[in-house]
Design an enzyme around this catalytic site. Structure first.
Site, PDB file in Angstrom:
ATOM      1  N   GLU A 256       0.862  -1.187   0.000  1.00 28.41           N
ATOM      2  CA  GLU A 256       0.000   0.000   0.000  1.00 28.41           C
ATOM      3  C   GLU A 256       0.892   1.228   0.000  1.00 28.41           C
ATOM      4  OE1 GLU A 256      -3.589  -1.559   3.019  1.00 28.41           O
ATOM      5  OE2 GLU A 256      -2.618   0.357   3.346  1.00 28.41           O
ATOM      6  N   GLU A 305     -13.520   6.174  -0.313  1.00 24.51           N
ATOM      7  CA  GLU A 305     -14.402   5.267   0.431  1.00 24.51           C
ATOM      8  C   GLU A 305     -15.076   6.044   1.560  1.00 24.51           C
ATOM      9  OE1 GLU A 305     -12.456   1.224   1.063  1.00 24.51           O
ATOM     10  OE2 GLU A 305     -10.771   2.405   0.286  1.00 24.51           O
ATOM     11  N   LYS A 308     -15.150   5.233   5.725  1.00 22.61           N
ATOM     12  CA  LYS A 308     -13.941   5.152   6.535  1.00 22.61           C
ATOM     13  C   LYS A 308     -13.833   6.373   7.442  1.00 22.61           C
ATOM     14  CE  LYS A 308     -10.311   3.149   4.968  1.00 22.61           C
ATOM     15  NZ  LYS A 308      -9.051   2.808   4.263  1.00 22.61           N
ATOM     16  N   GLU A 313      -9.260   9.543   5.771  1.00 21.68           N
ATOM     17  CA  GLU A 313      -9.258   8.170   5.257  1.00 21.68           C
ATOM     18  C   GLU A 313     -10.248   7.966   4.114  1.00 21.68           C
ATOM     19  OE1 GLU A 313      -7.359   5.727   5.781  1.00 21.68           O
ATOM     20  OE2 GLU A 313      -6.373   5.999   7.713  1.00 21.68           O
TER      21      GLU A 313
END
Length: 332
Positions: A256, A305, A308, A313
């Site tokens: 990541e 997203e 999150k 985030e």
């Protein structure tokens, strides 16, 4: 929020297929497209590698026949069950790997960012061993590599890179035995590498250009090696740490990395764009310690997203949930 740039595909400029780049497909959003559309978007943009964080049947079905190489996580919640029972490991492999013969599995990551204090930390290496045996039994042991994904917080020392060393707590909890497993089986170590967090937590000592690959020359001199960006410095600290505990031949895969566009320190669309553009261009070159060796890297993440937290985030994606890219690398 800054205005988004003109909407074009990233393929032509980023050259993902030639750069050892994969993209993580996180699904913590209630507005994301269905997996079949996501796989089509990967193919449209020539994204040839994907990471997913659990063996979701709908995603695995969508990947069938796509030729996309997959990094699949065995989630932390399953570690104790798989570690305690070879039969459970065999069942997991048969259900999630062997029954999807048209999916190109590349790695299985046993756990993600397991901490020494986690109750299941002691189960990590036994789970790796049981999954490896299950893969061997069905003839996939050489084809699919078993590993784990750690955080850079596992480093007890990281500066300068040549002094990199793993924390004794991580080594004792599982990392020492995990490295022995990787050496024995010829598997890489997966590491989530985030210059963004290093920078945002240490703004008084780390400059933004060093984190974004835009520094003009060497920032950190470490003996004969000069470091122009933080990404390389972190990676070489990890390689130094591996050398100190019997893992000198273990390769590192960056499982990541990314930069958010909102919600935190220096989280602008322009900085996200700068980070990804420079990252993709850079990883073909290797690090000062490993020059000329391309760095297999997975960008986090495919989409913003919205489920999150904390706020920053939510904004790591290359794409919006409507499948439109957040920025264009050719025009403003």
């Amino acid at each position: 929020m800054e205005p988004y740039y003109c909407v074009v595909l990233l393929l032509g400029v980023l050259s993902f297929a030639d750069a050892q780049i994969g993209v993580c497909y996180g699904r913590l959003g209630n507005n994301l497209p269905p997996p079949k559309d996501v796989v089509a978007l990967y193919k449209e943009n020539k994204f040839t590698r994907m990471r997913i964080y659990d063996p979701n049947p709908e995603v695995l079905q969508a990947l069938g026949g796509s030729n996309i190489e997959l990094l699949l996580d065995l989630p932390c919640v399953d570690l104790e069950k798989v570690a305690s029972s070879p039969a459970e490991a065999t069942k997991w492999v048969k259900t999630n790997i062997e029954s999807h013969k048209d999916v190109k599995f590349r790695y299985i990551a046993i756990g993600n960012e397991v901490k020494p204090t986690d109750a299941f930390a002691k189960s990590l290496v036994p789970a790796m061993e049981n999954i490896q045996k299950a893969l061997d039994a069905c003839g996939l042991g050489k084809q699919v590599k078993v590993t784990t994904s750690i955080e850079t917080g596992a480093l007890g020392a990281s500066y300068p890179p040549s002094q990199g060393a793993f924390s004794p707590a991580y080594l004792k909890a599982y990392l020492e035995d995990a490295i022995k497993f990787l050496v024995k089986n010829g598997s890489p170590l997966l590491v989530n590498v985030y210059p963004y967090f290093s920078y945002s937590l240490n703004k008084n000592v780390i400059k933004l250009d060093y984190a974004l690959f835009t520094a003009k020359g060497v920032v950190v001199q470490d003996g004969p090696l000069g470091y122009e960006n933080l990404f390389d410095a972190i990676l070489d600290a990890l390689y130094s740490a591996l050398e100190k505990c019997g893992g000198k031949d273990v390769e590192i895969v960056v499982s990541e990395t990314g930069w958010p566009s909102e919600g935190g320190t220096e989280t602008t669309l322009e900085n996200e764009k700068t980070y990804y553009t420079n990252l993709v261009a850079h990883i073909k070159k290797g690090t000062p310690k490993k020059p000329g060796k391309p760095i297999e890297t997975y960008i986090f993440a495919m989409f913003n997203e919205n489920q999150k937290s904390p706020e920053y985030e939510k904004f790591w994606g290359l794409f919006l949930p409507n499948k439109k890219p957040k920025f264009d690398l050719k025009c403003k």
